[in-house]
Design a protein around this motif. Structure first.
Motif, PDB file in Angstrom:
ATOM      1  N   VAL A 264       4.342  -6.711 -17.029  1.00 52.57           N
ATOM      2  CA  VAL A 264       4.104  -6.372 -18.426  1.00 52.57           C
ATOM      3  C   VAL A 264       4.184  -4.861 -18.578  1.00 52.57           C
ATOM      4  O   VAL A 264       3.669  -4.122 -17.736  1.00 52.57           O
ATOM      5  CB  VAL A 264       2.733  -6.915 -18.905  1.00 52.57           C
ATOM      6  CG1 VAL A 264       1.618  -6.504 -17.974  1.00 52.57           C
ATOM      7  CG2 VAL A 264       2.411  -6.478 -20.315  1.00 52.57           C
ATOM      8  N   ALA A 265       4.850  -4.405 -19.646  1.00 46.19           N
ATOM      9  CA  ALA A 265       5.012  -2.967 -19.819  1.00 46.19           C
ATOM     10  C   ALA A 265       5.330  -2.642 -21.269  1.00 46.19           C
ATOM     11  O   ALA A 265       5.776  -3.500 -22.037  1.00 46.19           O
ATOM     12  CB  ALA A 265       6.123  -2.438 -18.902  1.00 46.19           C
ATOM     13  N   ALA A 266       5.119  -1.398 -21.628  1.00 48.90           N
ATOM     14  CA  ALA A 266       5.325  -0.923 -22.994  1.00 48.90           C
ATOM     15  C   ALA A 266       6.718  -0.347 -23.172  1.00 48.90           C
ATOM     16  O   ALA A 266       7.347   0.128 -22.223  1.00 48.90           O
ATOM     17  CB  ALA A 266       4.287   0.154 -23.331  1.00 48.90           C
ATOM     18  N   GLU A 267       7.181  -0.413 -24.424  1.00 54.84           N
ATOM     19  CA  GLU A 267       8.346   0.380 -24.822  1.00 54.84           C
ATOM     20  C   GLU A 267       7.846   1.610 -25.570  1.00 54.84           C
ATOM     21  O   GLU A 267       6.721   1.646 -26.057  1.00 54.84           O
ATOM     22  CB  GLU A 267       9.293  -0.437 -25.703  1.00 54.84           C
ATOM     23  CG  GLU A 267       8.769  -0.762 -27.102  1.00 54.84           C
ATOM     24  CD  GLU A 267       8.908   0.384 -28.097  1.00 54.84           C
ATOM     25  OE1 GLU A 267       9.989   0.963 -28.214  1.00 54.84           O
ATOM     26  OE2 GLU A 267       7.903   0.688 -28.781  1.00 54.84           O
ATOM     27  N   TYR A 268       8.706   2.627 -25.640  1.00 54.81           N
ATOM     28  CA  TYR A 268       8.423   3.779 -26.492  1.00 54.81           C
ATOM     29  C   TYR A 268       9.750   4.316 -27.002  1.00 54.81           C
ATOM     30  O   TYR A 268      10.645   4.612 -26.200  1.00 54.81           O
ATOM     31  CB  TYR A 268       7.664   4.872 -25.742  1.00 54.81           C
ATOM     32  CG  TYR A 268       7.368   6.062 -26.629  1.00 54.81           C
ATOM     33  CD1 TYR A 268       6.357   6.008 -27.582  1.00 54.81           C
ATOM     34  CD2 TYR A 268       8.135   7.220 -26.548  1.00 54.81           C
ATOM     35  CE1 TYR A 268       6.104   7.075 -28.421  1.00 54.81           C
ATOM     36  CE2 TYR A 268       7.892   8.298 -27.380  1.00 54.81           C
ATOM     37  CZ  TYR A 268       6.880   8.220 -28.324  1.00 54.81           C
ATOM     38  OH  TYR A 268       6.643   9.281 -29.166  1.00 54.81           O
ATOM     39  N   ALA A 269       9.893   4.394 -28.320  1.00 54.83           N
ATOM     40  CA  ALA A 269      11.119   4.912 -28.946  1.00 54.83           C
ATOM     41  C   ALA A 269      12.347   4.136 -28.474  1.00 54.83           C
ATOM     42  O   ALA A 269      13.413   4.713 -28.277  1.00 54.83           O
ATOM     43  CB  ALA A 269      11.279   6.411 -28.676  1.00 54.83           C
ATOM     44  N   ASN A 270      12.186   2.826 -28.296  1.00 48.47           N
ATOM     45  CA  ASN A 270      13.233   1.904 -27.842  1.00 48.47           C
ATOM     46  C   ASN A 270      13.515   1.985 -26.355  1.00 48.47           C
ATOM     47  O   ASN A 270      14.342   1.216 -25.839  1.00 48.47           O
ATOM     48  CB  ASN A 270      14.540   2.080 -28.629  1.00 48.47           C
ATOM     49  CG  ASN A 270      14.401   1.653 -30.076  1.00 48.47           C
ATOM     50  OD1 ASN A 270      13.823   0.614 -30.362  1.00 48.47           O
ATOM     51  ND2 ASN A 270      14.910   2.467 -30.992  1.00 48.47           N
ATOM     52  N   TYR A 271      12.857   2.882 -25.636  1.00 50.76           N
ATOM     53  CA  TYR A 271      13.026   2.986 -24.185  1.00 50.76           C
ATOM     54  C   TYR A 271      11.988   2.114 -23.483  1.00 50.76           C
ATOM     55  O   TYR A 271      10.826   2.066 -23.877  1.00 50.76           O
ATOM     56  CB  TYR A 271      12.930   4.435 -23.720  1.00 50.76           C
ATOM     57  CG  TYR A 271      14.200   5.201 -24.001  1.00 50.76           C
ATOM     58  CD1 TYR A 271      15.205   5.284 -23.044  1.00 50.76           C
ATOM     59  CD2 TYR A 271      14.413   5.799 -25.239  1.00 50.76           C
ATOM     60  CE1 TYR A 271      16.394   5.960 -23.318  1.00 50.76           C
ATOM     61  CE2 TYR A 271      15.595   6.465 -25.522  1.00 50.76           C
ATOM     62  CZ  TYR A 271      16.579   6.543 -24.553  1.00 50.76           C
ATOM     63  OH  TYR A 271      17.762   7.192 -24.832  1.00 50.76           O
ATOM     64  N   SER A 272      12.418   1.446 -22.425  1.00 56.28           N
ATOM     65  CA  SER A 272      11.576   0.483 -21.718  1.00 56.28           C
ATOM     66  C   SER A 272      10.878   1.109 -20.518  1.00 56.28           C
ATOM     67  O   SER A 272      11.406   2.015 -19.868  1.00 56.28           O
ATOM     68  CB  SER A 272      12.419  -0.694 -21.220  1.00 56.28           C
ATOM     69  OG  SER A 272      12.916  -1.456 -22.286  1.00 56.28           O
ATOM     70  N   SER A 273       9.715   0.572 -20.210  1.00 60.48           N
ATOM     71  CA  SER A 273       9.154   0.671 -18.867  1.00 60.48           C
ATOM     72  C   SER A 273       9.069  -0.756 -18.328  1.00 60.48           C
ATOM     73  O   SER A 273       9.237  -1.716 -19.074  1.00 60.48           O
ATOM     74  CB  SER A 273       7.790   1.357 -18.883  1.00 60.48           C
ATOM     75  OG  SER A 273       6.861   0.646 -19.678  1.00 60.48           O
TER      76      SER A 273
END
Length: 430
Positions: A264-273
């Motif tokens: 499970v991970a977050a996106e930020y500004a359409n970029y993935s982790s």
């Protein structure tokens, strides 16, 4: 958008890199994604097509980007077409990009409303020989829905049949796989948000908690840190659920003594982790669980060191397989006879570690990248070995996101996220 503005020099450079690869006297067209229907008047949340975002920063539906570097009119060498905004739209849907805001976002000076597209396109097509269309050629793609790009491709080939057609995707596969510094900073932000979510659940997990309650804790932390949510469908897999590689139901109760595998991970500004961790429900690993956990962690650490410029993806996986085989022998899961008699196309270690170790990550979780070409500096890969033992009722996967560097070891964007078994136990019991 929840995320903070991105410096438009990223998108200006991306366009410059793309147009440098185009054929003489050619233009390229990129479309936004559709807003996909559910039923009645319900729709899915909008997700921008990553290619038009990569080249313009525009994060809005019904947008079109045209690149025509050899156009006789200088102002038509880069053009954005946007859905025209007005006061009524602002009240009902929220403010859309104005021409001025689009320029500030993208660095593109020429912005037309979408209603002018066919008229302007006719002029451009009389001046070019080749049109680059944008098809999805990712090695994992399995698309049944007709996209906005698909409909455009049919339209342009029907209306202008005498023009040559070229493909944008091979150019984008190479460009997008090597990250600019601004992109790595955005991915680091996504990883930092993921870290906050993981630390939150370390204090939350206890026997009898439900998987979906843990999922909710992650979402809470992601949203409050300017992410729009999960970078991909989250896996919260307790007990034997961890042995289902794409378990996404997240609807079971977590039992004392079991492990929970998180992917499970977050996106930020359409970029993935992209994060995987495995923790004990009761706050302490059994001796056997810790032995397997530490074996997976050792494989991950050794695999990370191998991500260097010039490495071939397929060769890398062969070498990781050798390391995993050694660890599985040490755990008593494999013996030398099984290895001597193994099928070369499905080595013995695959019984317990059946997926790949690494994939590109960026604007897409499984990002663009040509796997037959050598790795390069500033590519970003996951490293995610696992050992899955259904007969013992648990599976363990550990995963970080790392940047290949010109010299030295890769940069681990998740180096601050707890991973050592003793640290996990200490944090869960503090």
């Amino acid at each position: 958008m929840k995320y903070l503005p991105i410096n438009n020099k990223l998108f200006i450079k991306n366009r410059k890199n793309f147009t440098a690869k185009m054929k003489p006297n050619s233009l390229a067209v990129f479309n936004s994604n559709d807003i996909y229907p559910i039923s009645a008047d319900s729709t899915m949340p909008f997700e921008q097509h990553r290619d038009i975002f990569y080249l313009s920063g525009v994060d809005q539906e019904e947008s079109i980007l045209i690149l025509f570097p050899d156009c006789p009119k200088e102002k038509h060498r880069e053009i954005l077409f946007l859905k025209e905004t007005n006061a009524h739209i602002a009240v009902w849907e929220g403010e859309k990009l104005t021409k001025e805001a689009a320029f500030k976002t993208s660095g593109i000076k020429t912005v037309y409303w979408l209603q002018d597209f066919e008229k302007v396109m006719f002029e451009l097509m009389t001046q070019c020989d080749t049109v680059y269309i944008n098809t999805n050629e990712h090695y994992r793609a399995n698309v049944e829905t007709e996209t906005r790009e698909d409909r455009f491709t049919k339209w342009i080939k029907d209306k202008y049949p005498a023009h040559s057609v070229a493909k944008s995707n091979p150019i984008l596969q190479r460009l997008r796989s090597v990250k600019e510094d601004i992109e790595i900073e955005l991915m680091q932000q996504a990883c930092n948000i993921t870290e906050k979510g993981f630390r939150r659940i370390l204090n939350f997990v206890k026997p009898d908690v439900w998987e979906y309650e843990i999922e909710a804790e992650f979402m809470h932390e992601f949203l409050r840190n300017r992410s729009k949510g999960f970078a991909y469908t989250p896996i919260i897999a307790s007990g034997n659920n961890a042995n289902v590689l794409h378990y996404i139901e997240n609807n079971q109760q977590c039992k004392a003594g079991d492990l929970i595998l998180f992917d499970v991970a977050a996106e930020y500004a359409n970029y993935s982790s992209d994060l995987s961790r495995t923790i004990p429900v009761s706050g302490k690993f059994t001796s056997r669980q810790k032995d397997v956990y530490n074996a997976v962690n050792r494989v991950k650490n050794e695999a990370t060191k191998m991500l260097t410029p010039g490495t071939i993806w397929a060769d890398y996986h062969v070498e990781v397989g050798k390391i995993m085989t050694s660890e599985l022998i040490g755990l008593g899961l494999l013996d030398k006879a099984e290895i001597q008699n193994e099928n070369p196309d499905w080595p013995a270690y695959k019984k317990y570690f059946m997926h790949g170790t690494s994939h590109h990550i960026g604007l897409d979780t499984h990002d663009y990248g040509i796997l037959t070409e050598p790795m390069q500096a500033n590519m970003v890969f996951t490293v995610e070995p696992g050992i899955y033992i259904p007969e013992e009722g648990f599976g363990i996967r550990l995963e970080d996101d790392v940047v290949i560097k010109d010299k030295g070891e890769p940069l681990n964007l998740m180096q601050n996220i707890p991973i050592e078994a003793d640290e996990i136990e200490e944090l869960m019991n503090s």
